[in-house]
Write a protein that holds these residues in place. Structure first.
Motif, PDB file in Angstrom:
ATOM      1  N   GLU A   1       8.585   6.075  -3.913  1.00  0.00           N
ATOM      2  CA  GLU A   1       9.263   5.271  -2.778  1.00  0.00           C
ATOM      3  C   GLU A   1       9.346   5.221  -1.916  1.00  0.00           C
ATOM      4  N   ASP A   2       9.192   6.476  -1.177  1.00  0.00           N
ATOM      5  CA  ASP A   2       9.344   6.288   0.297  1.00  0.00           C
ATOM      6  C   ASP A   2       7.478   6.498   0.992  1.00  0.00           C
ATOM      7  N   ARG A   3       6.984   6.097   0.081  1.00  0.00           N
ATOM      8  CA  ARG A   3       5.274   5.775   1.099  1.00  0.00           C
ATOM      9  C   ARG A   3       4.982   4.570   0.353  1.00  0.00           C
ATOM     10  N   ARG A   4       6.219   3.684  -0.437  1.00  0.00           N
ATOM     11  CA  ARG A   4       5.714   2.206  -0.059  1.00  0.00           C
ATOM     12  C   ARG A   4       5.833   1.249   0.657  1.00  0.00           C
ATOM     13  N   ARG A   5       4.616   1.141   1.191  1.00  0.00           N
ATOM     14  CA  ARG A   5       4.616   0.035   2.046  1.00  0.00           C
ATOM     15  C   ARG A   5       4.959  -1.752   2.039  1.00  0.00           C
ATOM     16  N   VAL A   6       5.699  -2.862   2.158  1.00  0.00           N
ATOM     17  CA  VAL A   6       5.008  -3.884   2.687  1.00  0.00           C
ATOM     18  C   VAL A   6       4.962  -4.680   3.528  1.00  0.00           C
ATOM     19  N   ALA A   7       3.238  -5.119   4.073  1.00  0.00           N
ATOM     20  CA  ALA A   7       3.415  -4.833   5.616  1.00  0.00           C
ATOM     21  C   ALA A   7       2.211  -6.189   5.532  1.00  0.00           C
ATOM     22  N   ARG A   8       1.676  -6.246   5.987  1.00  0.00           N
ATOM     23  CA  ARG A   8       1.302  -7.579   6.621  1.00  0.00           C
ATOM     24  C   ARG A   8      -0.550  -7.347   7.381  1.00  0.00           C
TER      25      ARG A   8
ATOM     26  N   ALA B   1       3.895  -2.767 -11.374  1.00  0.00           N
ATOM     27  CA  ALA B   1       3.999  -2.249 -12.418  1.00  0.00           C
ATOM     28  C   ALA B   1       3.918  -1.296 -11.717  1.00  0.00           C
ATOM     29  N   LEU B   2       2.086  -1.003 -11.035  1.00  0.00           N
ATOM     30  CA  LEU B   2       0.848   0.224 -10.763  1.00  0.00           C
ATOM     31  C   LEU B   2       1.456   0.241  -9.582  1.00  0.00           C
ATOM     32  N   PHE B   3       2.396  -0.552  -8.458  1.00  0.00           N
ATOM     33  CA  PHE B   3       2.615  -0.035  -7.676  1.00  0.00           C
ATOM     34  C   PHE B   3       4.034   0.783  -7.034  1.00  0.00           C
ATOM     35  N   ASN B   4       5.047   0.352  -8.642  1.00  0.00           N
ATOM     36  CA  ASN B   4       5.738   1.183  -8.497  1.00  0.00           C
ATOM     37  C   ASN B   4       6.039   3.080  -8.828  1.00  0.00           C
ATOM     38  N   GLN B   5       4.585   3.131  -9.327  1.00  0.00           N
ATOM     39  CA  GLN B   5       4.105   4.502  -9.476  1.00  0.00           C
ATOM     40  C   GLN B   5       3.853   4.768  -8.131  1.00  0.00           C
ATOM     41  N   VAL B   6       4.436   4.477  -6.961  1.00  0.00           N
ATOM     42  CA  VAL B   6       3.727   5.042  -5.703  1.00  0.00           C
ATOM     43  C   VAL B   6       5.121   5.845  -5.488  1.00  0.00           C
TER      44      VAL B   6
ATOM     45  N   SER C   1      -8.933   4.868  -3.908  1.00  0.00           N
ATOM     46  CA  SER C   1      -7.724   5.935  -4.755  1.00  0.00           C
ATOM     47  C   SER C   1      -6.464   5.259  -4.753  1.00  0.00           C
ATOM     48  N   LYS C   2      -5.603   5.288  -3.816  1.00  0.00           N
ATOM     49  CA  LYS C   2      -4.143   5.286  -3.727  1.00  0.00           C
ATOM     50  C   LYS C   2      -4.155   3.857  -3.566  1.00  0.00           C
ATOM     51  N   TYR C   3      -2.842   3.503  -3.615  1.00  0.00           N
ATOM     52  CA  TYR C   3      -2.408   1.841  -3.833  1.00  0.00           C
ATOM     53  C   TYR C   3      -2.338   1.421  -2.478  1.00  0.00           C
ATOM     54  N   ALA C   4      -3.435   0.345  -2.346  1.00  0.00           N
ATOM     55  CA  ALA C   4      -3.476  -0.803  -1.394  1.00  0.00           C
ATOM     56  C   ALA C   4      -4.373  -2.130  -2.049  1.00  0.00           C
ATOM     57  N   ARG C   5      -3.521  -3.062  -1.862  1.00  0.00           N
ATOM     58  CA  ARG C   5      -3.606  -4.391  -2.539  1.00  0.00           C
ATOM     59  C   ARG C   5      -2.814  -5.232  -1.942  1.00  0.00           C
TER      60      ARG C   5
ATOM     61  N   TYR D   1       1.133  -1.089  -0.007  1.00  0.00           N
ATOM     62  CA  TYR D   1      -0.204   0.030   0.261  1.00  0.00           C
ATOM     63  C   TYR D   1       0.897   1.668   0.416  1.00  0.00           C
ATOM     64  N   ASP D   2       0.294   2.522  -0.471  1.00  0.00           N
ATOM     65  CA  ASP D   2       0.868   3.937  -0.494  1.00  0.00           C
ATOM     66  C   ASP D   2       0.660   4.310   0.851  1.00  0.00           C
ATOM     67  N   SER D   3       1.628   4.566   2.065  1.00  0.00           N
ATOM     68  CA  SER D   3       1.527   4.611   3.533  1.00  0.00           C
ATOM     69  C   SER D   3       0.222   6.023   3.215  1.00  0.00           C
ATOM     70  N   ALA D   4       0.020   6.812   1.958  1.00  0.00           N
ATOM     71  CA  ALA D   4      -0.847   7.742   2.961  1.00  0.00           C
ATOM     72  C   ALA D   4      -1.700   7.397   2.768  1.00  0.00           C
ATOM     73  N   VAL D   5      -2.644   6.528   2.582  1.00  0.00           N
ATOM     74  CA  VAL D   5      -4.270   5.468   3.173  1.00  0.00           C
ATOM     75  C   VAL D   5      -4.126   5.455   4.704  1.00  0.00           C
ATOM     76  N   THR D   6      -3.264   5.721   5.119  1.00  0.00           N
ATOM     77  CA  THR D   6      -3.009   5.771   6.171  1.00  0.00           C
ATOM     78  C   THR D   6      -3.370   6.612   7.003  1.00  0.00           C
ATOM     79  N   ASP D   7      -3.300   7.518   5.984  1.00  0.00           N
ATOM     80  CA  ASP D   7      -3.753   9.219   7.167  1.00  0.00           C
ATOM     81  C   ASP D   7      -5.152   9.276   7.159  1.00  0.00           C
ATOM     82  N   LEU D   8      -5.773   8.698   6.619  1.00  0.00           N
ATOM     83  CA  LEU D   8      -7.314   8.784   6.196  1.00  0.00           C
ATOM     84  C   LEU D   8      -8.234   8.232   7.662  1.00  0.00           C
ATOM     85  N   THR D   9      -8.680   9.228   7.240  1.00  0.00           N
ATOM     86  CA  THR D   9      -9.699   9.165   9.007  1.00  0.00           C
ATOM     87  C   THR D   9     -10.749   8.959   8.527  1.00  0.00           C
ATOM     88  N   PHE D  10     -12.831   8.363   9.114  1.00  0.00           N
ATOM     89  CA  PHE D  10     -13.689   8.324   8.487  1.00  0.00           C
ATOM     90  C   PHE D  10     -14.384   9.935   9.256  1.00  0.00           C
ATOM     91  N   GLY D  11     -14.420   9.608  10.788  1.00  0.00           N
ATOM     92  CA  GLY D  11     -14.505  10.733  11.859  1.00  0.00           C
ATOM     93  C   GLY D  11     -15.621  10.843  11.657  1.00  0.00           C
TER      94      GLY D  11
END
Ligand code: ATP
Ligand code: MG
Ligand code: MG
Ligand code: MG
Length: 439
Positions: free
Chosen positions: A273-280, A266-271, A254-258, A223-233
């Motif tokens: 680099e400093d925001r690309r996260r591989v996690a569990r 290829a899509l992930f590489n468009q994020v 709309s941000k990369y998260a799969r 995922y793109d780390s920007a998704v973790t900044d989103l909150t519903f509130g």
């Protein structure tokens, strides 16, 4: 509740069978007891949290306009033969015969059953849209049950099903579910990120899974780390407002998260680099749009505006209610025990009496207990004749957000101690002020 009258079988030792922290803490805090592999009894503390989660799910479903029903746990194989899934579902389905030699099964999901209800009672487009859901025990004979309630064989799940006239309507139902799920998880104190996923045996094109990031999660996520900044509130949602639901869906997807199933390097590489996260991550829910897959196979049609029969467009939507307890604990604990988010805590506050049997301390505790109860709060009062250290350890283990500690020494100065479980910070204040602060 007074602890002396409660049933809280805490364990001092770490149970050796538990590999991950949430399983360990649920056993130690006396929340569950294993009955058979992947099958658990829910003891009072665990059952209370399960009920809290269930209530949140019901409240948010009601808000979205979805209607609760209850379908049986045992199903006949006949409907599954109609949809073609009886043979396809495989060994996760627990099958058995009744005394008349009829094929029965323990519900792993309920698309067929709900479609049968629908086709038996709904015949006109005027009765749409309709979304029915239940919260019910499911059974899947998982190949590798593990991690306690995270991957049980018997587990508690919310499953909902929408019926719509057109694809467009059904996609609105999809969006509505996504929005209501975001709200639901946030009320539980969790960040669950919608990620594009694979539809598996349910079938269909559009699907998102909701994942809670955790090292112990079974899914690999990108995922793109920007998704973790989103909150519903506390935004106001009009669930009939299609544009609003669509905009929120876009905001959160709309941000990369799969998950690994749909990951695209290829899509992930468009994020950046400093925001690309591989996690569990832990999958705590999933939503599907699968069109007319079941309605065509099972003849669930309605009369359209032009009088012609049309198969309804459907989707299904699940929340892993029992798994969520494990996910919440994975996300919120420390070395001493669980730290419950306020929205799901089994009790709002613990009261620790440092000198049980001391008239003044007992009276002060009783008074605090009554004051909290009068405010609609649910305190747990440790009124046992135990050493303070043991009482504190139990309170830390079971993770209530607040602890009020009452002892003769403090009372001489008119104060009790209020401690936040999350920050560990304590302050001395009058019993009244402590109560007010919690409420
Ligand atoms: P998983 O990939 O973990 O096996 P699933 O994709 O098979 O889950 P769904 O059919 O999407 O599960 O069911 C909806 C939700 O039910 C899941 O998102 C998950 O939170 C929960 N769930 C599924 N299987 C289990 C299980 N064995 N134990 C506990 N919860 C489960
Ligand atoms: Mg599965
Ligand atoms: Mg899955
Ligand atoms: Mg799933």
């Amino acid at each position: 509740m007074r602890l002396s009258r409660y049933f809280l079988p805490v364990l001092k030792e770490n149970p050796s069978e538990a590999q991950i922290v949430s399983h360990r803490l649920m056993l130690r805090a006396g929340m569950i007891k294993q009955a058979a592999t992947g099958i658990y009894s829910w003891l009072p503390l665990g059952f209370k949290v399960l009920r809290k989660l269930e209530n949140i799910v019901h409240e948010e479903q009601a808000r979205a306009g979805h209607i609760a029903i209850q379908m049986p746990i045992m199903q006949s194989a006949d409907l599954w033969r109609e949809s073609g899934r009886y043979d396809d579902y495989g060994q996760e389905m627990l099958r058995m015969k009744d005394r008349h030699d009829r094929d029965m099964l323990f519900t792993p999901t309920a698309e067929e059953l709900v479609t049968d209800i629908f086709r038996g009672h709904v015949s006109s487009y005027k009765d749409l849209p309709l979304t029915l859901y239940q919260i019910q025990w499911k059974f899947r004979d998982e190949i590798r049950p593990r991690f306690g309630v995270m991957r049980g064989r018997e587990f508690y799940m919310k499953d909902g099903y929408n019926f719509d006239l057109t694809k467009e309507d059904a996609l609105h139902a999809y969006n509505r579910h996504l929005v209501s799920y975001l709200r639901t998880y946030e009320r539980m104190g969790l960040q669950a990120i919608p990620m594009r996923a694979d539809s598996g045996p349910i079938g269909g094109d559009d699907t998102h899974e909701f994942l809670v990031l955790a090292d112990t999660g079974e899914s690999e996520v990108f995922y793109d780390s920007a998704v973790t900044d989103l909150t519903f509130g506390d935004r106001q949602i009009d669930y009939d407002d299609r544009a609003q639901c669509q905009t929120i869906l876009e905001e959160f997807t709309s941000k990369y998260a799969r998950t690994d199933e749909t990951h695209d390097e290829a899509l992930f590489n468009q994020v950046p680099e400093d925001r690309r996260r591989v996690a569990r991550g832990i999958e705590v829910g999933q939503i599907f749009y699968f069109g007319t897959k079941y309605s065509e196979a099972m003849g669930a049609t309605v009369q359209g505006p032009d009088g012609k029969p049309v198969p309804v467009h459907m989707g299904s939507h699940g929340i892993g209610v029992s798994r969520l307890i494990g996910a919440i604990i994975e996300a919120s604990h420390d070395e001493k025990g669980i730290i419950w988010p306020e929205g799901v805590t089994p009790f709002h506050c613990g009261i620790v009496n440092l000198k049980q049997g001391d008239d003044e301390a007992d009276a002060a505790c009783d008074k605090i207990y009554k004051a909290l109860t009068a405010l609609g709060l649910d305190p747990l009062y440790d009124d046992r004749k135990e050493r303070a250290g043991g009482k504190f350890a139990t309170m830390d283990l079971i993770g209530l957000p607040w602890r009020i500690t009452v002892g003769p020494r403090g009372l001489k100065n008119g104060v009790v101690e209020l401690t936040s479980r999350r920050t560990g910070e304590s302050e001395e204040l009058s019993p009244e002020a402590a109560v007010t602060k919690i409420a």
